[in-house]
Design a protein around this motif. Structure first.
Motif, short mmCIF file in Angstrom:
data_model
loop_
_atom_site.label_atom_id
_atom_site.label_comp_id
_atom_site.label_asym_id
_atom_site.label_seq_id
_atom_site.Cartn_x
_atom_site.Cartn_y
_atom_site.Cartn_z
N ASP A 56 1.81 39.25 -25.60
CA ASP A 56 2.71 39.02 -25.49
C ASP A 56 3.55 40.42 -25.04
N SER A 58 6.14 40.90 -22.83
CA SER A 58 7.57 40.72 -22.22
C SER A 58 8.16 42.02 -23.45
N GLU A 149 6.55 25.26 -25.49
CA GLU A 149 6.68 26.80 -24.54
C GLU A 149 6.07 26.50 -23.35
N THR A 151 3.56 28.62 -20.27
CA THR A 151 3.29 29.86 -18.85
C THR A 151 2.95 29.55 -18.03
N ILE A 230 7.45 37.75 -18.25
CA ILE A 230 6.54 38.48 -18.69
C ILE A 230 5.53 39.63 -17.83
N LYS A 234 4.36 36.38 -13.77
CA LYS A 234 4.10 35.36 -14.51
C LYS A 234 5.30 35.30 -16.10
N LYS A 236 7.95 33.23 -18.79
CA LYS A 236 7.44 32.00 -20.08
C LYS A 236 9.10 30.78 -19.77
N THR A 238 10.97 28.19 -21.56
CA THR A 238 11.33 27.28 -23.27
C THR A 238 12.41 26.30 -22.74
#
Length: 270
Positions: A56, A58, A149, A151, A230, A234, A236, A238
């Motif tokens: 990850d 981020s 979650e 991606t 990210i 890309k 994330k 939620t």
């Protein structure tokens, strides 16, 4: 001197044990564990370079590593490995129970319909609902979490020819969505109506009457979700807490010439 040999031997034993698990997936948490065990940077870097990784990268996740004392060299390596991960196949992925990312394959509509009752109304001012149908009452993509979650991986740098590539398999999956779109904001998340008797799921894709014809998902049916970038391509995603049921992400952006948006990325919450 004996103490130094003991410490060195202990570290070597730990390293050998770790290396014996060549297929272990290395994550941010793995790096934190190695740091807590006082592994040197060269040991951590060696483990990262010789293992499968899923980092990850981020800002919030990298901040946690920095606060824990992970060196800038290791954080840079994590960022570099994370960039390499984005070269994987474009699409939507979800976090499985084993911690691995699994692709959400698209499902092709098995048919469409319009509200027969509204069709018979002489006035025509009551909207006719346009519905797309998905075969079976349950998705093949089953997620055992109420706060999953996802991606999203895009490839907007591809050429126009890439945008028009053909079916790649996996239930009618064609990745032109992710070579045309650049953000999850171009998708909408909706809950599907389940018809157990007819063994299908339905999605309202538009409505029409004598004065208007509206295609697409009504915003009032859309489910909110948070987006965290990210990297450049890309994200994330939620969603807010989801009840048990059937759901789907549907592309709402510009459809390239020669394409028809006849699929959704469906999943079940169990």
């Amino acid at each position: 001197m004996n103490l130094s040999k003991t410490i060195f031997g202990t570290l070597l034993l730990i390293l050998l044990c770790v290396n014996s698990r060549a297929q272990e997936l290395i994550t941010n948490e793995s790096v934190l564990q190695m740091k807590q065990l006082e592994f040197d940077d060269f040991m951590i870097a060696d483990k990262i370079n010789t293992s499968d990784v899923k980092f990850d990268a981020s800002i919030s996740a990298l901040s946690e590593l920095k606060k824990a004392g992970v060196s800038s060299d290791i954080i840079s390596l994590i960022m570099e490995k994370s960039k390499q991960n984005t070269k994987s196949r474009t699409g939507i992925y979800y976090m499985a129970d084993d911690g691995a990312l699994k692709m959400v394959h698209a499902t092709v509509f098995s048919g469409t319909s319009e509200d027969a009752v509204a069709n018979r109304l002489v006035s025509g001012f009551i909207p006719k609902m346009k519905k797309a149908r998905l075969s079976s009452s349950q998705s093949n993509n089953i997620i055992n979490a109420d706060s999953p979650e996802f991606t999203f991986i895009f490839d907007p740098s591809s050429s126009q020819a890439d945008n028009m590539q053909t079916d790649q398999g996996g239930g009618g999956y064609m990745d032109w969505w992710f070579r045309t779109a650049t953000s999850p904001n171009e998708f909408v998340l909706v809950k599907l109506d389940v018809n157990e008797k007819r063994n299908l799921r339905e999605l309202i894709t538009g409505k029409s009457n004598l004065v208007s014809n509206n295609d697409g998902i009504d915003p009032k049916y859309a489910i909110n979700f948070e987006i965290e970038e990210i990297e450049g391509n890309k994200f994330k995603v939620t969603p807010t807490d989801l009840e048990e049921g059937e759901y789907a992400f549907m592309y709402q952006g510009l459809v390239p010439n020669g394409r028809a948006n006849q699929s959704v990325f469906d999943f079940s919450i169990r």
